[in-house]
Scaffold this motif. Structure first.
Motif, PDB file in Angstrom:
ATOM      1  N   LEU A 154       0.811  -1.208   0.000  1.00 27.37           N
ATOM      2  CA  LEU A 154       0.000   0.000   0.000  1.00 27.37           C
ATOM      3  C   LEU A 154       0.854   1.273   0.000  1.00 27.37           C
ATOM      4  CD1 LEU A 154      -2.733  -1.080   2.565  1.00 27.37           C
ATOM      5  CD2 LEU A 154      -2.990  -0.862   0.079  1.00 27.37           C
ATOM      6  N   LYS A 155       0.228   2.365  -0.361  1.00 27.87           N
ATOM      7  CA  LYS A 155       0.896   3.664  -0.378  1.00 27.87           C
ATOM      8  C   LYS A 155       1.107   4.177   1.041  1.00 27.87           C
ATOM      9  CE  LYS A 155      -1.185   4.894  -4.834  1.00 27.87           C
ATOM     10  NZ  LYS A 155      -2.101   5.826  -5.545  1.00 27.87           N
ATOM     11  N   GLU A 156       1.912   5.222   1.153  1.00 30.88           N
ATOM     12  CA  GLU A 156       2.282   5.752   2.473  1.00 30.88           C
ATOM     13  C   GLU A 156       1.063   6.154   3.292  1.00 30.88           C
ATOM     14  OE1 GLU A 156       5.141   9.207   4.479  1.00 30.88           O
ATOM     15  OE2 GLU A 156       5.095   8.931   2.296  1.00 30.88           O
ATOM     16  N   GLU A 157       0.061   6.728   2.650  1.00 34.58           N
ATOM     17  CA  GLU A 157      -1.107   7.173   3.394  1.00 34.58           C
ATOM     18  C   GLU A 157      -2.104   6.044   3.669  1.00 34.58           C
ATOM     19  OE1 GLU A 157      -1.822   8.006  -1.016  1.00 34.58           O
ATOM     20  OE2 GLU A 157      -0.155   8.116   0.422  1.00 34.58           O
ATOM     21  N   GLU A 158      -1.952   4.917   2.965  1.00 29.60           N
ATOM     22  CA  GLU A 158      -2.914   3.818   3.089  1.00 29.60           C
ATOM     23  C   GLU A 158      -2.498   2.761   4.101  1.00 29.60           C
ATOM     24  OE1 GLU A 158      -4.609   3.739  -1.520  1.00 29.60           O
ATOM     25  OE2 GLU A 158      -2.825   2.561  -0.990  1.00 29.60           O
ATOM     26  N   ALA A 159      -1.205   2.465   4.181  1.00 31.01           N
ATOM     27  CA  ALA A 159      -0.736   1.356   5.009  1.00 31.01           C
ATOM     28  C   ALA A 159      -1.065   1.534   6.495  1.00 31.01           C
ATOM     29  CB  ALA A 159       0.763   1.153   4.805  1.00 31.01           C
ATOM     30  N   PRO A 160      -0.849   2.717   7.092  1.00 32.29           N
ATOM     31  CA  PRO A 160      -1.203   2.866   8.511  1.00 32.29           C
ATOM     32  C   PRO A 160      -2.689   2.618   8.772  1.00 32.29           C
ATOM     33  CG  PRO A 160       0.254   4.629   7.832  1.00 32.29           C
ATOM     34  CD  PRO A 160      -0.168   3.925   6.582  1.00 32.29           C
ATOM     35  N   TYR A 161      -3.526   3.030   7.832  1.00 29.12           N
ATOM     36  CA  TYR A 161      -4.965   2.836   7.993  1.00 29.12           C
ATOM     37  C   TYR A 161      -5.312   1.356   8.014  1.00 29.12           C
ATOM     38  CZ  TYR A 161      -9.955   2.929   6.932  1.00 29.12           C
ATOM     39  OH  TYR A 161     -11.313   2.721   6.962  1.00 29.12           O
ATOM     40  N   LEU A 162      -4.588   0.556   7.225  1.00 36.55           N
ATOM     41  CA  LEU A 162      -4.830  -0.886   7.232  1.00 36.55           C
ATOM     42  C   LEU A 162      -4.613  -1.465   8.624  1.00 36.55           C
ATOM     43  CD1 LEU A 162      -5.288  -3.522   5.477  1.00 36.55           C
ATOM     44  CD2 LEU A 162      -2.794  -3.697   5.434  1.00 36.55           C
TER      45      LEU A 162
END
Length: 294
Positions: A263-271
């Motif tokens: 995932l992209k930088e902004e997406e991975a933490p949300y996962l």
């Protein structure tokens, strides 16, 4: 501390046990723990021509009975694929072979398995009642992101009666109990550029930590392609060089670390936030991103 190492799943498996119980009891449990790795490898390896997985992938359009050491990790992989809307996809094996990750690590033989480039996890059908696998298209299933974690969890179950233990398979591990000072285990995350150094440490107890990194295996067949391939783009993402995830069990940590890496930088933490897990991500410039209360 009793310590034993063996080679399974193309990695060194290191098991350590500290206990007041007898040496004989501990050694027997350690052997059962190693046996779990052998059983999972025999079932799930796409590099072994006689593994249960490879044999099942040769049969298209018909239900094939499969055993629990293949069924359980594949079921989990498909659930995660559905949950992540295809970001994580065990049908990516054909793409990986075409990118150069096709050498059988025991014999050096090159695997050349037929696969339809359009195949996805949605072309895999598991029948939970009959315990069968049906493939709607030719494909190579890759369980590299769940099988090792599954084996670690089975091994940890064999050792759960002991006061302190670690099952470490190439840096992916489960730490049971606490260290010799009765504190949480202090685990180091490998530095992406300096193999023998750590870039971050983390405390865990009765938890697993697994890391997906772009520095471990680079394809000789395709410049810039490493062993984590996005099933949607057929390319290797580079938003991260390392994603480490802490979870209650290793199969979850193993799979989520791979999904996060894709995932992209902004997406991975949300996962990780959705999964209620914590982790440590490392950018190509070695900037550290901590997620979930780290």
């Amino acid at each position: 501390m009793m310590r034993r190492t063996k080679l399974y799943m193309d990695t060194v498996v290191d098991i350590q046990v500290a206990t007041e119980r007898s040496k004989e009891e501990a050694e027997a449990a350690i052997e059962r723990a190693f046996s779990a790795f052998r059983k999972v490898e025999d079932a799930c390896s796409r590099f072994h021509p006689d593994s249960e997985l490879v044999r099942a992938c040769r049969r298209i359009g018909v239900p094939v009975p499969i055993g629990p050491y293949l069924f359980e990790p594949l079921k989990f992989a498909l659930e995660l694929a559905d949950w992540s809307i295809g970001v994580f996809d065990p049908a990516v094996g054909g793409t990986m072979e075409k990118r150069g990750f096709n050498r059988r690590y025991l014999t050096g033989e090159i695997a050349d398995n037929p696969a339809d480039d359009s195949a996805t996890y949605q072309d895999i059908e598991l029948d939970a009642y009959n315990r069968t696998l049906l493939l709607r298209k030719p494909m190579v299933i890759d369980l590299g992101a769940v099988a090792k974690g599954f084996a670690i969890d089975l091994a940890a179950r064999e050792l759960s009666r002991f006061e302190r233990f670690i099952v470490n398979a190439g840096g992916d591990l489960f730490a049971g109990g606490a260290d010799g000072r009765n504190n949480a285990w202090n685990i180091g995350i490998r530095h992406p550029e300096r193999r023998n150094e750590t870039i971050q440490t983390i405390e865990i107890s009765n938890e697993a930590i697994c890391t997906s990194g772009s520095y471990e295996r680079i394809s000789a067949a395709a410049d810039g392609v490493h062993h984590i391939v996005d099933p949607r783009t057929k390319r290797s993402p580079n938003a991260w060089v390392s994603c480490s995830v802490v979870a209650p069990y290793a199969m979850l940590a193993d799979a989520i670390s791979t999904a996060a890496f894709l995932l992209k930088e902004e997406e991975a933490p949300y996962l990780l936030e959705r999964a209620e897990l914590r982790g440590v991500f490392i950018k190509p410039d070695l900037r550290i991103v901590k997620v979930g209360g780290m």
